[in-house]
Design an enzyme around this catalytic site. Structure first.
Site, PDB file in Angstrom:
ATOM      1  CE  LYS A   1       2.852   2.944   1.512  1.00 55.29           C
ATOM      2  NZ  LYS A   1       3.473   1.780   2.170  1.00 55.29           N
TER       3      LYS A   1
ATOM      4  CE  LYS B   1      -0.470  -3.506  -2.436  1.00 55.80           C
ATOM      5  NZ  LYS B   1       0.525  -3.648  -1.370  1.00 55.80           N
TER       6      LYS B   1
END
Length: 296
Positions: free
Chosen positions: A246, A171
């Site tokens: 983030k 990811k």
């Protein structure tokens, strides 16, 4: 069907829990947001006052939390959910967090006799609502097969990456590429403007040429080019700039841990830091607003 504890009913977790209810599962849910809980309750999720209460008699626990520190607080330690569930329970963490915390969760779960997968997702809010998410799964193949019927209720693509923590690693790599690509797409439109090019004509050319990419097709940062884009809706977030920042920071953390240098990701993270500071809660495609001031 299963009794599933679902902790984290926000923009992604809420629709995922709803799809589990539609799949015939009993879902016990918790979120600190009253609004998120109210929405989930309307969609058939049984709401509890504390995360600990959701795991009573649960066969499976899913967490969808905003940060590694949140995952650590909810899952680990003497009061964490891993210590409360019965041995043999299946835990799926679909949060997007740092690899080291994910590995700590796997280690704690193994000690407690709990089956564990890290399974972060791609597909955004639209994919969560439609049940078409992509799951990047770290953990054993055997545990994945146990979890597959549940994952199938929330997604259409399930890819086993490797051992515990590798789902998070995948990811991180994907989001690093997306963030840097979208920044480059924005720079392209800024350059095109300075050269007097029509944005729609350029989009038609690039989507049929070597520069074609998902960021351009689905997150076009220029308004009046792709109908229904966030750029045509005042950059109302589908995937927010703060979440992109983030994820880029997670990639930089991973790079630092492995001694890698990621200059493009660093530049993109700087741009998103500026965007979040100046405009706060906008879509990630709003990066075009700050590209002229962050060119290197």
């Amino acid at each position: 069907m299963s009794v599933i504890a679902f902790v984290g009913l926000g923009a992604m977790g809420g629709p995922m829990a709803t799809n589990l209810v539609r799949g015939g599962h009993t879902v016990n849910g918790f979120d600190p947001s009253e609004e998120a809980c109210s929405t989930a309750a309307v969609n058939g999720v049984r709401i509890f006052d504390r995360a600990e209460e959701t795991v009573w008699n649960a066969d499976l626990v899913i967490t969808m939390l905003p940060s590694g520190s949140s995952v650590h607080k909810v899952l680990l330690g003497d009061a964490g959910l891993i210590a409360l569930v019965k041995p043999g329970t299946l835990l799926i963490d679909s949060s997007s967090i740092d690899v080291s915390t994910s590995k700590a969760v796997h280690a704690s779960a193994e000690t407690a006799g709990v089956h564990c997968l890290d399974a972060p997702v791609s597909g955004g809010i639209a994919g969560a609502v439609a049940g078409t998410l992509t799951f990047m799964v770290g953990g054993s193949v055997e545990v994945l097969e146990m979890a597959r019927p549940v994952l199938d209720s929330m997604g259409t693509t399930i890819v086993h990456v490797g051992e515990g923590g590798t789902g998070q690693a995948a990811k991180t790599c994907n989001q690093m590429l997306f963030g840097t690509t979208l920044t480059a797409v924005s720079e392209m439109f800024v350059l095109a403007t300075s050269l007097g090019l029509d944005h729609k004509a350029l989009w038609n050319i690039v989507t049929n040429s070597t520069g074609d990419c998902r960021a351009l097709r689905h997150f076009c940062p220029a308004p009046d080019v792709v109908p229904g884009s966030a750029a045509d809706n005042d950059y109302k977030p589908g995937f927010s700039a703060s979440l992109m920042l983030k994820d880029l920071n997670l990639s930089l953390m991973a790079a630092a841990a492995t001694g890698q240098k990621l200059p493009l990701a660093e530049s993109a993270a700087d741009a998103y830091c500026d965007l979040v500071a100046q405009f706060d809660a906008l879509d990630c495609s709003a990066i075009i607003k700050v590209v002229p001031t962050t060119s290197r």
